[in-house]
Every structure is written in structure tokens, then in C-alpha cells.
Design an enzyme around this catalytic site. Structure first.
Site, PDB file in Angstrom:
ATOM      1  N   ASP A 144      86.247 -28.398   7.960  1.00 31.38           N
ATOM      2  CA  ASP A 144      85.164 -28.491   8.933  1.00 31.38           C
ATOM      3  C   ASP A 144      85.425 -29.669   9.862  1.00 31.38           C
ATOM      4  O   ASP A 144      85.965 -30.698   9.449  1.00 31.38           O
ATOM      5  CB  ASP A 144      83.821 -28.699   8.227  1.00 31.38           C
ATOM      6  CG  ASP A 144      83.292 -27.401   7.641  1.00 31.38           C
ATOM      7  OD1 ASP A 144      83.606 -26.343   8.192  1.00 31.38           O
ATOM      8  OD2 ASP A 144      82.578 -27.473   6.625  1.00 31.38           O
ATOM      9  N   PHE A 184      67.428 -24.280  12.961  1.00 26.24           N
ATOM     10  CA  PHE A 184      68.808 -23.911  13.306  1.00 26.24           C
ATOM     11  C   PHE A 184      69.375 -23.022  12.208  1.00 26.24           C
ATOM     12  O   PHE A 184      69.101 -23.206  11.030  1.00 26.24           O
ATOM     13  CB  PHE A 184      69.676 -25.162  13.442  1.00 26.24           C
ATOM     14  CG  PHE A 184      71.132 -24.865  13.694  1.00 26.24           C
ATOM     15  CD1 PHE A 184      71.592 -24.650  14.976  1.00 26.24           C
ATOM     16  CD2 PHE A 184      72.028 -24.788  12.636  1.00 26.24           C
ATOM     17  CE1 PHE A 184      72.933 -24.371  15.211  1.00 26.24           C
ATOM     18  CE2 PHE A 184      73.365 -24.501  12.849  1.00 26.24           C
ATOM     19  CZ  PHE A 184      73.818 -24.294  14.147  1.00 26.24           C
ATOM     20  N   THR A 216      72.270 -17.805  14.598  1.00 24.98           N
ATOM     21  CA  THR A 216      71.777 -17.939  15.977  1.00 24.98           C
ATOM     22  C   THR A 216      72.410 -19.113  16.699  1.00 24.98           C
ATOM     23  O   THR A 216      72.523 -19.102  17.926  1.00 24.98           O
ATOM     24  CB  THR A 216      70.260 -18.125  15.977  1.00 24.98           C
ATOM     25  OG1 THR A 216      69.928 -19.356  15.318  1.00 24.98           O
ATOM     26  CG2 THR A 216      69.575 -16.965  15.260  1.00 24.98           C
TER      27      THR A 216
END
Length: 714
Positions: free
Chosen positions: A331, A399, A403
Site C-alpha cells: 500500500d 468513505f 465509492t
């Protein structure tokens, strides 16, 4: 989106310094000695075919020595048993080092009293009843207050608290655990320092992470890994080959004696052929006893190094896989960059005031507890003022990875005011879906921020049934961690391809990838994109490793060959991965790969040494057995050994002593260097292959000199 953009290779840098493992703790070495005889039990030793053959040989020579005693016979018997004992001792020492850590962990397990919620109520006034922690089952709710110990592994479902995890992770600083999000997981045995939380138990009794960690570090509980099993099969095959070769020497010796009837009898070859003790000695010295004796210790020590780094491996397969990793997925946020992206500018769309953008960004971020959300509120209040209180009737839109937006819906006289902020393409799609248009100047602003390595968040709003409109862009900045470029170069030198995974747009991802020096990147990554990328890499024959902490990472963690879940992550992530990092340090994946590589390098190096030193023992014993019958073979006695008997004894003694001599190297591991497989093979052949020939020559000659001085042996 699963296409990964590539970057050119660069030259590698020097390796990171090696960590020490405390091998000079003689207390553990001596404490392990009494446990060695138990590991010589044939019912367990048969799993190690090489040492099982040695033990059978030791029993056989003991019988022969009893029937026909001599100094030579009993010397061979003693050292054959010493060989078996040294092998058992090496495994006991490795397990003892893990057992010491297990004792420390076990002390953290106490008979904790749990306050179990009645009727699964999790409110502040929930009724509780006291029960022993040992009776808790998966799904039970427990209330834990300040000063109390968390009775079992679980997820926080209500409340927020500061938790001391030092007893397990070794980190003195407390951590925050709260309901929702990716910091809800807690471990049994840790202590709540402040406030109150309700924990839903997720582990069955006796199956907590602490239990698994204790089982891991207890060497006797470790099963052999696939590579270890494969090597055992190879060693077994070599043992069978040499066994057949040695058996054929008996008729060859009888034939040689008959043909050369004038040759004098020796204690080695008689009219009846080669003595049984000599045949056993020959077999033990020719089969790969060195690596056979050290194989278990190497595997245990490799897993022990992971435990020392606070990494809990769910299986030995994962440790082995770490050493074979070809592709590393990391990440961006928190791993490659510091992750503390902070708002540094409000850039409104053409014709709009900055104050309007700041106000909308502030309102949409009031309920956002992430560092980015708080930084937006702080910057808006600092530059344009505004209230930090949450408005009545506000409905928050959290969040999500799907989306890639968050926002708020606020009631008003003209209708509900909907504010959204998030990734540029996600907000653009939302705007167009609600009859709006995406301004060209905003797109240019997004590109400009991305080109500089920043993260753009586009803000849009819609009131009532009016078309949605883009207000502007919030610029967030992040910084690549120091030393990441060098670490990635080390991995590249090992043949490992690094891929950065991020939800950012391709321009931002490209800029960060260039700064960090990764080989490729996956931008705008959704959970299914990560999964698709891993499958694509695996279908190409590559081994893949990745880190994750959220529920959305669970599918990819389960698919990866090495899936490292963060301890601060959700239970779903930890159950999906095959390793858990108790320190929750995403960059530790690089260390895990290094540990796996070092384990395989150690095993390869000692296997090379073991097979190579058989050559020296061959030159010691074969000429000794036959040169009295065939004087021409004396040319092979290159070490100039005193006699056939001393040559055989010297080879057997060296065969036993070298096991103990190499044990520290097996436990510590071969010095790790991030080099390619071709260079590693050359180093193994030059250092351990050549050394495996030279060292036995010198060692056997020295032992022969001492043995020849003992009366009655020669």
C-alpha cells in the site's frame, strides 16, 4: 483496473545490517542438552531418514562391538552415537530458544475474569455477569473498563479506549482501539488503560493469537514445511543410493581378497570381506549427515527469527513462501509514504470563491476522524473561520473503497444540501449522474497536483433537485519515507518486483512511484482490482506477497502466497492472512521477505557444505579400506593418513564434530545479502562448496594425527 505500469531497473545498494539473535546464551545450550536423548527415540527420529539410518548403524555397530570388542570398534560406536546425539541436541537447542520466548508469552495468560454482557446488550448501561475467560465463546460480548484485562481476542463493537499491548507486542506506547474502521481488533491478555469498550469475542477457547504464538515458538509444535519435506526426500534418495553402493562393497572386498591372496590381512579387510563396523562407518560418512542433522534446527531458527520481529506466522508454508516471493504488493499510504497526508491548499473552480470551497470541505469533513479529514477542518478554520460543531440533522456519508467518496447531507430551506469529496473520477461520475458537468480547469488542477506527487480531493455539492456542481479541489501532500528507495533497490537485486497499490489517480501514483523507486504501480485500486492483480501474477508463475489491514483487503490477503495482516486491522483481515504483524508496521513485509530468503539461503549453503564434505570423507575412507589389497590406491591417500583404522575413526569423529560446529550458523543463519540467484549459487559453490572440501581435509588430518597417538587404535 489491473494494468501495472513498469519502471526501469536501477543498481542495487549495500545490504542492511544483520540482526543478532543472542546465540552465545550458554544457559539455553546447556539446558537443551538433557532434552536431546528424547529426540533420539526411533519413533520420532524416523521422520529424519538420514539420522534414522545413522541411529540404526549405531545400534548395529554396538552389537558388533559387544560380540568382538576392540578399541577401534568401541571408538567407532561412541562417535556414531555422538553423531546422533549432536543432531538431537541441535534441534533441542533451536526449540529451547523458542521455548524461552513461549514461557514469557505464557506468563501473559492469566485466569482473567470476564464481564460478559447479558442478552448481547452493548449500551453504556448493559447488564453484565462475571464469568471465567476460559468459558467465553465466539460471538460473546464482554465489557472491559480501565485497568481490566481483555479476556480474549475480539473486535471493539462499542466505545473507544487506550490499550496497553506491551506484554505481547513489546511496544511500550499504548494504542487506541475503537469501534468501526480498521482499528477495532484487540488481543486477549492486553490491558485497557482508559475509558470503556465492549468487545465481541472472535476466537474460540484455546485458539487466540497468543495461543497460536505460544504454539509457534514451541519448536515441538512446528510441522515441516513443503521445502523441508522436499529436501528430506532428496536426502532420503541420496541415503538409499549410498546404502546400495556400500552394500556392494562387501562382495567387491571378498573378490579383491581372493584375487590378491598374497595381500596381508588387515583389521579392515579380512578373508570374510569388509568388517561390518567399517561398512557402517563408510555409509554414515558418505550420506549427507551434516544437513540431515541440522535441517530441523534451520527451519525452527528461521521461524524463530520471525517471532523475534513480532510476526506471527499461521503456517510454516508462509515462511517458506516468503523466501520465494517474486512480486511484492505494498500500500502507498503508511507503507511507502508516511500516510499523514495533510491539506495544504484550497483551489476553487473558476469563478468561485475559495471561502465557499473551504466551507464545503469543512462541513464534509467534520465527522471524518482520519488525519486527512482533521487537517481539512483545521486548515479551513485557520484560513476562513467556521464552526467545528456538527450541525443538527446532518447525515454522514462514510468513505468506502467502492465509492471512494465521503460527504454529508444537510437539511435546508431550499432542500437537502449534499456535499461530496473524494477521488476526481468518482466525484466527476457523481456530478454527471446528477445532471452536472466537470469543469476543464478543475481537471487541470487535479493533474497539476498529481504531477507534483500530491493527492487531489475534488469537492462538489448539490442542493435540492438542482444540478450538481464542482466547487474546487483540496490539495493534500504526502512524503515518501526515508530509505524506501534503498530498500526497493535491495529487493530488486534479489529479483523481487515491487508494485505500489493505491486508490490515488494514475498521475499521483506515477509521481509517488518515481520518488519511491518501485517497479510498478496499480492506481485507483478497488478490492477486486487487488485480487485480480494477484491472480494475474500467480498465473504467470510468480509468488506474491502483500500487506493489508481492512476488511476490504481480506480477499487479496487470502489469495496472496504471503498475506501479512496488521494487528491493528480487522478480524477479517487477520483471519484471511497467513501472518499477523503484531507491531502493525506495513514496511515489515520487506523484513519478512528477508527472513524467508535467509532461511532458504542458510539451508542451501549448509546443504552445499554437507555434500561437498562427503568428498573429503570419501578420500579418507575408500583408500583406507582397499589400499592394503590394491597398493595403487595409496595415491588417493592424499592426506597421508596414518593407517586404515585411524582414517576411518578420523572421518567418523569429524562427521560428528562438524554438526556441533555448524549449529551456531544454522541458528543465526547465513549472512543475508540481496543478490540474484546466479550470484548466490556462485557464492555457495565458492564459499560453502569449496569450504566443504577444504575444511574436512584439514580437520580429518588433525584428528588422524591425534588418533594415531592412542595405543591400541592403530
Amino acid at each position: 483496473m489491473t494494468d501495472v505500469l513498469e519502471r526501469p531497473e536501477t543498481e542495487p545498494e549495500a545490504p542492511a545490517p544483520e540482526k543478532k539473535n543472542g546465540l552465545l546464551d550458554m544457559g539455553q545450550w546447556t539446558a537443551a542438552a538433557p532434552k536431546a536423548p528424547a529426540k533420539m527415540n526411533p519413533r520420532t527420529l524416523w521422520r529424519n531418514p538420514v539420522m534414522f539410518i545413522v541411529e540404526i548403524g549405531a545400534v548395529f555397530t554396538t552389537v558388533l562391538a559387544v560380540a568382538d570388542p576392540s578399541v577401534f570398534a568401541w571408538t567407532i560406536v561412541a562417535w556414531l552415537w555422538a553423531t546422533v546425539w549432536f543432531a538431537a541436541w541441535s534441534e533441542a537447542v533451536a526449540e529451547r530458544r523458542g521455548s524461552a520466548q513461549a514461557d514469557s508469552l505464557r506468563r501473559t495468560k492469566t485466569d482473567t475474569v470476564a464481564h460478559m454482557a447479558v442478552g448481547r446488550a452493548d449500551g453504556p448501561d448493559a447488564e453484565t455477569t462475571e464469568v471465567p475467560a476460559s468459558v467465553l465463546e465466539r460471538g460473546d460480548l464482554v465489557v472491559v473498563k480501565a485497568g481490566e484485562t481483555i479476556p480474549g481476542d475480539g473486535d471493539v463493537v462499542a466505545g473507544i479506549a487506550s490499550v496497553d499491548e506491551s506484554a505481547i507486542t513489546g511496544e511500550s506506547a499504548p494504542v487506541i482501539r475503537e469501534s468501526g474502521g480498521d482499528r477495532c481488533a484487540v488481543m486477549g491478555g492486553t490491558k485497557v488503560l482508559s475509558d470503556r469498550v465492549v468487545v465481541e469475542i472472535t476466537a474460540e477457547p484455546g485458539k487466540s493469537f497468543l495461543d497460536k504464538m505460544i504454539s509457534l515458538v514451541e519448536g515441538s509444535q512446528r510441522r515441516k514445511t513443503p521445502n523441508e519435506i522436499a529436501l528430506n526426500i532428496l536426502l532420503a534418495a541420496l541415503t538409499i543410493i549410498f546404502l546400495l553402493a556400500v552394500v556392494t562393497m562387501q562382495p567387491a572386498a571378498i573378490y579383491s581378497k581372493d584375487v590378491n591372496a598374497a595381500a596381508p590381512d588387515t583389521n579392515v579387510i579380512t578373508g570374510d570381506g569388509v568388517t561390518g563396523i567399517v561398512l557402517v562407518s563408510l555409509l554414515v560418512c558418505l550420506i549427507p549427515t551434516t544437513i540431515g542433522a541440522l535441517l530441523s534446527a534451520i527451519g525452527i531458527a528461521g521461524m524463530d527469527r520471525l517471532v523475534q520481529r513480532n510476526v506471527l506466522a499461521m503456517s510454516g508454508r508462509a515462511v517458506e513462501a516468503a523466501g520465494d516471493v517474486d512480486t511484492l504488493l505494498l500500500d502507498k499510504t503508511g507503507t511507502i509514504t508516511y500516510g499523514n497526508r495533510m491539506a495544504d491548499a484550497f483551489l476553487p473552480a473558476t469563478g468561485l470563491e475559495e471561502r465557499r470551497l473551504a466551507d464545503a470541505a469543512r462541513l464534509s469533513s467534520l465527522a471524518d476522524e482520519t488525519p486527512e479529514g482533521r487537517s481539512i477542518v483545521d486548515l479551513a478554520v485557520e484560513e476562513h473561520g467556521g464552526d467545528t460543531a456538527i450541525a443538527d440533522g446532518a447525515e454522514w456519508v462514510p468513505f468506502s473503497a467502492e465509492t471512494r467518496m465521503s460527504g454529508v447531507d444537510l437539511p435546508g430551506e431550499e432542500g437537502v444540501r449534499r456535499i461530496r469529496k473524494g477521488a476526481a473520477d468518482a466525484v466527476a461520475a457523481w456530478v454527471r449522474e446528477h445532471d452536472g458537468s466537470y469543469p476543464v480547469d478543475v481537471a487541470e488542477t487535479v493533474d497539476r497536483i498529481s504531477d507534483k506527487g500530491g493527492t487531489p480531493l475534488v469537492v462538489a455539492e448539490r442542493t435540492g433537485d438542482a444540478p450538481a456542481a464542482v466547487i474546487g479541489v483540496v490539495s493534500l501532500s504526502d512524503v515518501v519515507k526515508e530509505g524506501m528507495v534503498e530498500r526497493f533497490e535491495q529487493l530488486r537485486a534479489m529479483g523481487i518486483r515491487t508494485v505500489m497499490v493505491t486508490g490515488d489517480n494514475p498521475r499521483t501514483a506515477q509521481a509517488i512511484a518515481d520518488q519511491a523507486g518501485v517497479d510498478g504501480f496499480l492506481a485507483e485500486a478497488k478490492p477486486e482490482d487487488k485480487l485480480d492483480l494477484i491472480r494475474k501474477e500467480q498465473e504467470s508463475g510468480r509468488m506474491v506477497a502483500m500487506t493489508g489491514d481492512g476488511t476490504n483487503d481480506a480477499p487479496a490477503l487470502a489469495q496472496a502466497d504471503v498475506g501479512v495482516a496488521m494487528n491493528t486491522g480487522t478480524s477479517a483481515a487477520k483471519e484471511a492472512g497467513n501472518m499477523v504483524d503484531l507491531d502493525s508496521d506495513p514496511t515489515k513485509l520487506i523484513e519478512i521477505v528477508e527472513v524467508g530468503k535467509q532461511l532458504l539461503m542458510t539451508r542451501g549453503a549448509l546443504t552445499t557444505f554437507s555434500i561437498a564434505n562427503d568428498i573429503a570423507k570419501y578420500f579418507a575412507i575408500i583408500p583406507a579400506v582397499f589400499m592394503a589389497v590394491y597398493p595403487g590406491l595409496s595415491a588417493l591417500n592424499v592426506m597421508g593418513l596414518a593407517s586404515p583404522e585411524s582414517a576411518i575413526i578420523s572421518a567418523v569423529v569429524f562427521n560428528a564434530v562438524i554438526i556441533a560446529a555448524l549449529l551456531p550458523l544454522a541458528l543465526k543463519g547465513v549472512a543475508y545479502r540481496p543478490v540474484g540467484s546466479a550470484k548466490l549459487l556462485r557464492r555457495n559453490l565458492l564459499v560453502y562448496g569449496l569450504g566443504g572440501v577444504i575444511v574436512p581435509f584439514a580437520g580429518i588430518k588433525l584428528i588422524d594425527t591425534l588418533v594415531s597417538l592412542i595405543p591400541g587404535v592403530v
